[in-house]
Scaffold this motif. Structure first.
Motif, PDB file in Angstrom:
ATOM      1  N   LEU A 171       0.837  -1.206   0.000  1.00 10.28           N
ATOM      2  CA  LEU A 171       0.000   0.000   0.000  1.00 10.28           C
ATOM      3  C   LEU A 171       0.867   1.249   0.000  1.00 10.28           C
ATOM      4  O   LEU A 171       0.612   2.205  -0.745  1.00 10.28           O
ATOM      5  N   ARG A 172       1.889   1.251   0.837  1.00 13.06           N
ATOM      6  CA  ARG A 172       2.769   2.425   0.924  1.00 13.06           C
ATOM      7  C   ARG A 172       3.481   2.665  -0.411  1.00 13.06           C
ATOM      8  O   ARG A 172       3.534   3.799  -0.901  1.00 13.06           O
ATOM      9  N   LEU A 258      -2.875  10.348  -1.312  1.00  7.98           N
ATOM     10  CA  LEU A 258      -2.391  11.156  -0.199  1.00  7.98           C
ATOM     11  C   LEU A 258      -3.099  10.801   1.103  1.00  7.98           C
ATOM     12  O   LEU A 258      -2.476  10.658   2.158  1.00  7.98           O
ATOM     13  N   LEU A 259      -4.418  10.663   1.033  1.00  3.72           N
ATOM     14  CA  LEU A 259      -5.193  10.338   2.222  1.00  3.72           C
ATOM     15  C   LEU A 259      -4.814   8.959   2.749  1.00  3.72           C
ATOM     16  O   LEU A 259      -4.682   8.756   3.966  1.00  3.72           O
ATOM     17  N   LEU A 260      -4.620   7.999   1.843  1.00  5.39           N
ATOM     18  CA  LEU A 260      -4.229   6.651   2.252  1.00  5.39           C
ATOM     19  C   LEU A 260      -2.891   6.676   2.982  1.00  5.39           C
ATOM     20  O   LEU A 260      -2.740   6.071   4.061  1.00  5.39           O
ATOM     21  N   LEU A 382     -10.843   0.654   4.107  1.00 10.36           N
ATOM     22  CA  LEU A 382     -10.186   1.819   4.705  1.00 10.36           C
ATOM     23  C   LEU A 382     -10.358   1.875   6.214  1.00 10.36           C
ATOM     24  O   LEU A 382      -9.539   2.478   6.915  1.00 10.36           O
ATOM     25  N   SER A 383     -11.413   1.267   6.738  1.00 13.19           N
ATOM     26  CA  SER A 383     -11.626   1.290   8.186  1.00 13.19           C
ATOM     27  C   SER A 383     -10.599   0.436   8.926  1.00 13.19           C
ATOM     28  O   SER A 383     -10.502   0.505  10.152  1.00 13.19           O
ATOM     29  N   ARG A 384      -9.803  -0.372   8.189  1.00 13.49           N
ATOM     30  CA  ARG A 384      -8.764  -1.173   8.834  1.00 13.49           C
ATOM     31  C   ARG A 384      -7.439  -0.428   8.956  1.00 13.49           C
ATOM     32  O   ARG A 384      -6.503  -0.935   9.598  1.00 13.49           O
ATOM     33  N   LEU A 385      -7.329   0.750   8.371  1.00 10.11           N
ATOM     34  CA  LEU A 385      -6.048   1.455   8.371  1.00 10.11           C
ATOM     35  C   LEU A 385      -5.651   1.898   9.770  1.00 10.11           C
ATOM     36  O   LEU A 385      -4.480   1.836  10.149  1.00 10.11           O
TER      37      LEU A 385
END
Length: 594
Positions: A171-172, A258-260, A382-385
């Protein structure tokens, strides 16, 4: 009618008239709930009035998304009631069976692992509890029923877990590649092409630079369809604004990346990240910055701040600065304070990355970069981030809650972020180490922070509970009369290492492993001077000898003592410790003091 007045967000309507709620939230977002054609309107009118009231600041319904979910639950309940009841119900007619039977109906219609039945009932119970607080006529048995949410399980689904490290790295890497491309396009390539352009009405439309000039002049509103009547479909397609506008305005793909990255690096709640404003960065100092954010679920304390790393393009603060730079032109056009703004392909400027758009972008992001987890396509939730970030911190600190808790209570941290499958091995190891930790803690000194010192000065009666000394001895203790070199001492003549009534017989640095010792801010210079000394000794002694003599003290200073004090306190103490004058502290009664 309007459910809230933007000039006075504390107000809400007392009657609804037609069952249509138009909500203007304080941040200028709007939402509409239309129940005019729904059954059970007498009941829905009461529920709708309470929903409208809950949209005021701090009342629990802080976004269009939350309002939509709660309205849907109430609507489905009304439709079901209409199929089981022969009359229009009022609030005073409600009975526990109206909730319990509806929940049974939902559980029959949804898979065993679904959370939907519980969520729908939870929404309805939430609204009814608000009505109950206002003496709205709910019967006594219904009031008792509202003491619990559900008669069944929340859902026998797998708990939401953190992503494993190999997924996080994917992801990064993918998000950084997207951000790097966006930065180059929006800060170098786009401005360079724009500088080459001129008014296409005189210079011609058959140039990317000229069309980009027109996009800039029109503030991003030009589309291919709007150009076709003027320049024809062929030229409009060859120099399409949809392809050229991203040279000046960020896309939803840029903003999502960016948000991620920011969520992965900061651990901030996703709903709070989406609502960040352009002025969210506060008090930059020595490589750190505060991020001010709105957490709507925290009633009465909605505005919060977290301290994050700053400066580097990969730090949380640096990522927000990149977002500010890339969205500057969109913000200038929209005039909105929101941070995550972008341009859609249709020429619409959006001020927020809404939950549906974010979910859609997550799917596209995974497909574009072919991300996988053990050979299967990755499902990016996204709720797992936040759990992913928390799990990494938890592992890095060895499960110490003092470092892990941020933005919520220790109970919430333990239940929602520590009790997850990916941390099970760490917990099992913690059980194995528990007795050793208990012994270590029992031998550790007490660290008294400046805030606790101030509290004791105002409330001396707390001294016995906090320090184990009588209140009448507190003034002498805080004055420094009980100071040794590295700590204050509760009782120099009652040492656990010697006979009662005799002076403590052990070396001064044994204080760091003594339950009698109390570390205060005024001892930091001496502790840092001692730390410098034992670091110097490391180079002069065999590693095993150094570890046996200084290893425990070294660990206690770095892990137990220094983290309890602020950066400013440590820096000031370091400056004193590095001065040319030696430090000497002995008990006043050994120096002849009184």
């Amino acid at each position: 009618m309007s459910a809230t007045d933007p000039q006075n967000s504390e107000l809400a309507p007392t009657t609804l008239g037609p069952l249509r709620i138009e909500v203007a939230f304080p941040d200028n977002r709007t939402a509409i709930v239309d129940w005019t054609r729904q059954p059970q309107q007498r009941l829905l009118r009461s529920l709708g009035a309470e929903l409208a009231a809950s949209t005021a600041v701090g009342q629990g319904t802080g976004s269009p998304h939350t309002l939509s979910n709660r309205a849907r639950s109430c609507r489905e309940w009304a439709r079901w009631l209409d199929t089981t009841e022969d009359v229009e119900l009022r609030v005073c007619d409600l009975r526990p069976r109206h909730l319990d039977d509806f929940e049974s109906y939902l559980r029959e219609r949804h898979p065993e692992h679904s959370r939907t039945p519980y969520s729908r009932i939870a929404d309805i119970v939430w609204v009814l509890r608000r009505l109950a607080d206002k003496d709205s006529g709910l019967p006594a048995d219904m009031l008792r029923r509202l003491s619990h949410t559900s008669v069944g399980p929340i859902g026998s689904y797998a708990p939401r877990d953190a992503y494993p490290p190999h997924v996080v790295e994917q992801l990064r890497s993918a998000a950084r590649a997207e951000v790097d491309q966006a930065v180059r396009r929006l800060t170098l390539d786009g401005p360079a092409l724009l500088a080459e352009g001129s008014d296409p009405r005189t210079a011609g439309w058959d140039s990317d630079a000229n069309v980009l000039w027109e996009i800039n002049r029109s503030r991003g509103t030009v589309t291919r369809q709007s150009l076709v009547p003027t320049i024809g479909d062929k030229v409009a397609s060859a120099h399409s604004p949809g392809r050229l506008a991203p040279m000046l305005y960020p896309t939803s793909r840029d903003i999502f990346a960016l948000l991620l990255l920011f969520c992965l690096e900061s651990g901030m709640e996703l709903e709070a990240v989406r609502e960040l404003n352009h002025d969210c960065l506060k008090n930059p100092n020595r490589g750190y910055v505060h991020v001010e954010y709105l957490k709507r679920r925290r009633h009465g304390q909605e505005w919060n701040r977290i301290r994050v790393r700053d400066g580097s393009p990969r730090s949380p603060g640096g990522l927000l600065r990149l977002a500010l730079r890339l969205t500057a032109q969109v913000r200038e056009v929209t005039g909105s304070p929101a941070l995550w703004q972008y341009r859609q392909a249709a020429g619409v400027l959006c001020t927020r990355l809404s939950p549906p758009v974010a979910t859609s972008m997550a799917t596209r992001f995974v497909a574009a970069h072919q991300l996988s987890d053990h050979g299967e396509p990755l499902v990016l939730n996204l709720s797992r981030l936040r759990k992913t970030y928390k799990a990494a911190v938890y592992k890095a600190t060895g499960g110490r809650m003092s470092a892990f808790v941020q933005g919520h209570s220790p109970d919430v941290a333990a239940a929602h972020y520590a009790d997850i499958p990916s941390l099970r091995d760490l917990h099992e190891q913690a059980v194995a180490d528990a007795l050793q930790d208990a012994l270590t803690d029992a031998q550790a000194p007490t660290v008294l922070t400046p805030q606790e010192e101030a509290q004791l000065a105002q409330h001396p009666n707390d001294a016995d509970e906090l320090l184990g000394i009588p209140a009448e001895d507190l003034a002498q203790f805080l004055s420094g009369e009980s100071d040794l070199w590295l700590s204050s001492c509760r009782s120099f003549f009652d040492s656990p290492f010697g006979a009662k009534g005799k002076p403590c017989p052990v070396s001064f640095f044994a204080c760091l492993g003594c339950g009698n010792a109390v570390i205060t801010r005024r001892k930091l210079p001496a502790i840092l001077a001692f730390l410098n000394h034992i670091e110097a000794e490391r180079a002069r002694m065999p590693a095993a000898d150094w570890a046996a003599r200084f290893g425990k003290a070294h660990q206690q200073i770095l892990q137990l003592i220094l983290p309890k004090f602020s950066e400013v306190d440590v820096l000031n103490a370091k400056a004193i410790a590095e001065s040319s004058e030696p430090l000497l502290f002995l008990p006043s009664n050994l120096l002849g003091g009184h």
